[in-house]
Motif scaffolding. Structure first.
Motif, PDB file in Angstrom:
ATOM      1  N   LEU A 199       3.294   5.806  -3.138  1.00 58.46           N
ATOM      2  CA  LEU A 199       4.482   6.475  -3.669  1.00 58.46           C
ATOM      3  C   LEU A 199       4.457   6.514  -5.196  1.00 58.46           C
ATOM      4  CD1 LEU A 199       7.306   7.703  -3.135  1.00 58.46           C
ATOM      5  CD2 LEU A 199       8.188   5.390  -3.339  1.00 58.46           C
ATOM      6  N   ILE A 200       4.149   5.398  -5.809  1.00 55.91           N
ATOM      7  CA  ILE A 200       4.103   5.335  -7.270  1.00 55.91           C
ATOM      8  C   ILE A 200       3.012   6.253  -7.818  1.00 55.91           C
ATOM      9  CG2 ILE A 200       3.549   3.804  -9.211  1.00 55.91           C
ATOM     10  CD1 ILE A 200       5.026   1.595  -7.634  1.00 55.91           C
ATOM     11  N   THR A 201       1.862   6.283  -7.164  1.00 54.20           N
ATOM     12  CA  THR A 201       0.779   7.154  -7.600  1.00 54.20           C
ATOM     13  C   THR A 201       1.199   8.615  -7.513  1.00 54.20           C
ATOM     14  OG1 THR A 201      -0.844   5.526  -6.863  1.00 54.20           O
ATOM     15  CG2 THR A 201      -1.630   7.768  -7.209  1.00 54.20           C
ATOM     16  N   THR A 202       1.884   8.984  -6.448  1.00 58.44           N
ATOM     17  CA  THR A 202       2.341  10.362  -6.286  1.00 58.44           C
ATOM     18  C   THR A 202       3.355  10.722  -7.356  1.00 58.44           C
ATOM     19  OG1 THR A 202       1.982  10.212  -3.903  1.00 58.44           O
ATOM     20  CG2 THR A 202       3.406  11.981  -4.684  1.00 58.44           C
ATOM     21  N   VAL A 203       4.306   9.832  -7.599  1.00 60.80           N
ATOM     22  CA  VAL A 203       5.328  10.088  -8.620  1.00 60.80           C
ATOM     23  C   VAL A 203       4.684  10.218  -9.994  1.00 60.80           C
ATOM     24  CG1 VAL A 203       7.284   9.038  -9.840  1.00 60.80           C
ATOM     25  CG2 VAL A 203       7.229   9.053  -7.349  1.00 60.80           C
ATOM     26  N   ARG A 204       3.743   9.366 -10.306  1.00 60.16           N
ATOM     27  CA  ARG A 204       3.080   9.423 -11.610  1.00 60.16           C
ATOM     28  C   ARG A 204       2.287  10.712 -11.772  1.00 60.16           C
ATOM     29  NH1 ARG A 204      -0.046   4.207 -13.139  1.00 60.16           N
ATOM     30  NH2 ARG A 204       0.094   5.149 -15.185  1.00 60.16           N
ATOM     31  N   SER A 205       1.727  11.232 -10.691  1.00 65.31           N
ATOM     32  CA  SER A 205       0.961  12.469 -10.816  1.00 65.31           C
ATOM     33  C   SER A 205       1.882  13.677 -10.988  1.00 65.31           C
ATOM     34  CB  SER A 205       0.052  12.660  -9.605  1.00 65.31           C
ATOM     35  OG  SER A 205       0.817  12.902  -8.448  1.00 65.31           O
ATOM     36  N   TRP A 206       3.104  13.622 -10.438  1.00 68.65           N
ATOM     37  CA  TRP A 206       4.048  14.731 -10.553  1.00 68.65           C
ATOM     38  C   TRP A 206       4.947  14.638 -11.768  1.00 68.65           C
ATOM     39  CZ3 TRP A 206       4.348  19.209  -7.973  1.00 68.65           C
ATOM     40  CH2 TRP A 206       3.585  19.332  -6.818  1.00 68.65           C
ATOM     41  N   LEU A 207       5.014  13.490 -12.416  1.00 69.15           N
ATOM     42  CA  LEU A 207       5.939  13.273 -13.525  1.00 69.15           C
ATOM     43  C   LEU A 207       5.758  14.266 -14.680  1.00 69.15           C
ATOM     44  CD1 LEU A 207       8.283  11.516 -14.414  1.00 69.15           C
ATOM     45  CD2 LEU A 207       6.634   9.961 -15.451  1.00 69.15           C
ATOM     46  N   PRO A 208       4.528  14.558 -15.138  1.00 70.71           N
ATOM     47  CA  PRO A 208       4.405  15.543 -16.230  1.00 70.71           C
ATOM     48  C   PRO A 208       4.938  16.923 -15.845  1.00 70.71           C
ATOM     49  CG  PRO A 208       2.362  14.317 -15.988  1.00 70.71           C
ATOM     50  CD  PRO A 208       3.232  13.935 -14.834  1.00 70.71           C
ATOM     51  N   TRP A 209       4.731  17.325 -14.596  1.00 71.37           N
ATOM     52  CA  TRP A 209       5.211  18.636 -14.153  1.00 71.37           C
ATOM     53  C   TRP A 209       6.729  18.666 -14.104  1.00 71.37           C
ATOM     54  CZ3 TRP A 209       2.005  22.485 -14.325  1.00 71.37           C
ATOM     55  CH2 TRP A 209       0.656  22.251 -14.183  1.00 71.37           C
ATOM     56  N   VAL A 210       7.327  17.608 -13.616  1.00 71.24           N
ATOM     57  CA  VAL A 210       8.790  17.552 -13.528  1.00 71.24           C
ATOM     58  C   VAL A 210       9.392  17.540 -14.928  1.00 71.24           C
ATOM     59  CG1 VAL A 210      10.726  16.087 -12.805  1.00 71.24           C
ATOM     60  CG2 VAL A 210       8.787  16.428 -11.278  1.00 71.24           C
ATOM     61  N   THR A 211       8.789  16.785 -15.834  1.00 67.50           N
ATOM     62  CA  THR A 211       9.279  16.735 -17.204  1.00 67.50           C
ATOM     63  C   THR A 211       9.200  18.109 -17.863  1.00 67.50           C
ATOM     64  OG1 THR A 211       8.517  14.454 -17.358  1.00 67.50           O
ATOM     65  CG2 THR A 211       9.007  15.570 -19.422  1.00 67.50           C
ATOM     66  N   SER A 212       8.102  18.803 -17.659  1.00 70.00           N
ATOM     67  CA  SER A 212       7.957  20.146 -18.226  1.00 70.00           C
ATOM     68  C   SER A 212       8.984  21.105 -17.629  1.00 70.00           C
ATOM     69  CB  SER A 212       6.552  20.677 -17.965  1.00 70.00           C
ATOM     70  OG  SER A 212       5.602  19.864 -18.599  1.00 70.00           O
ATOM     71  N   ALA A 213       9.190  21.019 -16.331  1.00 68.04           N
ATOM     72  CA  ALA A 213      10.158  21.902 -15.678  1.00 68.04           C
ATOM     73  C   ALA A 213      11.575  21.652 -16.205  1.00 68.04           C
ATOM     74  CB  ALA A 213      10.117  21.702 -14.163  1.00 68.04           C
ATOM     75  N   ILE A 214      11.946  20.410 -16.389  1.00 65.64           N
ATOM     76  CA  ILE A 214      13.279  20.091 -16.913  1.00 65.64           C
ATOM     77  C   ILE A 214      13.424  20.614 -18.339  1.00 65.64           C
ATOM     78  CG2 ILE A 214      14.756  18.177 -17.671  1.00 65.64           C
ATOM     79  CD1 ILE A 214      13.746  16.641 -15.203  1.00 65.64           C
ATOM     80  N   VAL A 246       0.839  -1.199   0.000  1.00 65.32           N
ATOM     81  CA  VAL A 246       0.000   0.000   0.000  1.00 65.32           C
ATOM     82  C   VAL A 246       0.876   1.250   0.000  1.00 65.32           C
ATOM     83  CG1 VAL A 246      -1.616   1.342   1.410  1.00 65.32           C
ATOM     84  CG2 VAL A 246      -2.020  -1.080   1.031  1.00 65.32           C
ATOM     85  N   ALA A 247       1.949   1.250   0.794  1.00 63.06           N
ATOM     86  CA  ALA A 247       2.864   2.398   0.825  1.00 63.06           C
ATOM     87  C   ALA A 247       3.549   2.579  -0.534  1.00 63.06           C
ATOM     88  CB  ALA A 247       3.900   2.209   1.925  1.00 63.06           C
ATOM     89  N   ALA A 248       3.979   1.492  -1.148  1.00 61.86           N
ATOM     90  CA  ALA A 248       4.611   1.571  -2.466  1.00 61.86           C
ATOM     91  C   ALA A 248       3.622   2.076  -3.511  1.00 61.86           C
ATOM     92  CB  ALA A 248       5.156   0.202  -2.875  1.00 61.86           C
ATOM     93  N   ASP A 249       2.384   1.633  -3.417  1.00 61.78           N
ATOM     94  CA  ASP A 249       1.361   2.094  -4.350  1.00 61.78           C
ATOM     95  C   ASP A 249       1.112   3.596  -4.201  1.00 61.78           C
ATOM     96  OD1 ASP A 249      -0.730   1.656  -6.333  1.00 61.78           O
ATOM     97  OD2 ASP A 249      -2.118   2.089  -4.688  1.00 61.78           O
TER      98      ASP A 249
END
Length: 99
Positions: A43-58, A38-41
Motif C-alpha cells: 500500500l505504501i509503495t503504491t501511494v508513493r508511486s502515485w503521490l507525484p501525480w496526485v500532487t500535480s493534479a491538485i 507485506v500488505a502495508a508495504d
C-alpha cells in the motif's frame, strides 16, 4: 587434536539447532504479522508511486479554478472608468472661478 575442539563443535551444533528452532518459531508465530506488514508495504509503495501525480493534479486544478474565478469576476465588474476607487475626477474648469 586441538584442545577443546570437541567442546567447541558441540556448542556450535547446539547453537545451530537453537537458531533453527527460533527461526521456525518466528515463522509460525509471526506469519500473520508478516502478512500484514507485506500488505502495508504494498500500500505504501503504491501511494508513493502515485503521490507525484496526485500532487500535480491538485496543483493544476487549483490554478485552473483560480483562473476561472478571476475570469468570472472580471466579466461581472463594470469597465474601469465606472469602477474607480478614488472617487469622481474633477474637470479643470469646474474648480476655476468664472471671470
Amino acid at each position: 587434536m586441538i584442545f577443546g575442539e570437541r567442546e567447541l563443535a558441540r556448542r556450535r551444533v547446539a547453537l545451530v539447532e537453537r537458531s533453527a528452532a527460533v527461526r521456525r518459531s518466528l515463522a509460525t508465530h509471526g506469519a500473520p504479522f508478516f502478512d500484514k506488514a507485506v500488505a502495508a508495504d504494498r500500500l505504501i509503495t503504491t501511494v508513493r508511486s502515485w503521490l507525484p501525480w496526485v500532487t500535480s493534479a491538485i496543483t493544476i486544478y487549483t490554478l485552473l479554478r483560480r483562473f476561472s474565478q478571476r475570469r468570472q469576476a472580471s466579466e461581472t465588474t463594470p469597465p474601469d472608468s465606472e469602477n474607480r476607487r478614488d472617487g469622481p475626477t474633477l474637470s479643470p474648469t469646474s474648480d476655476a472661478k468664472s471671470p
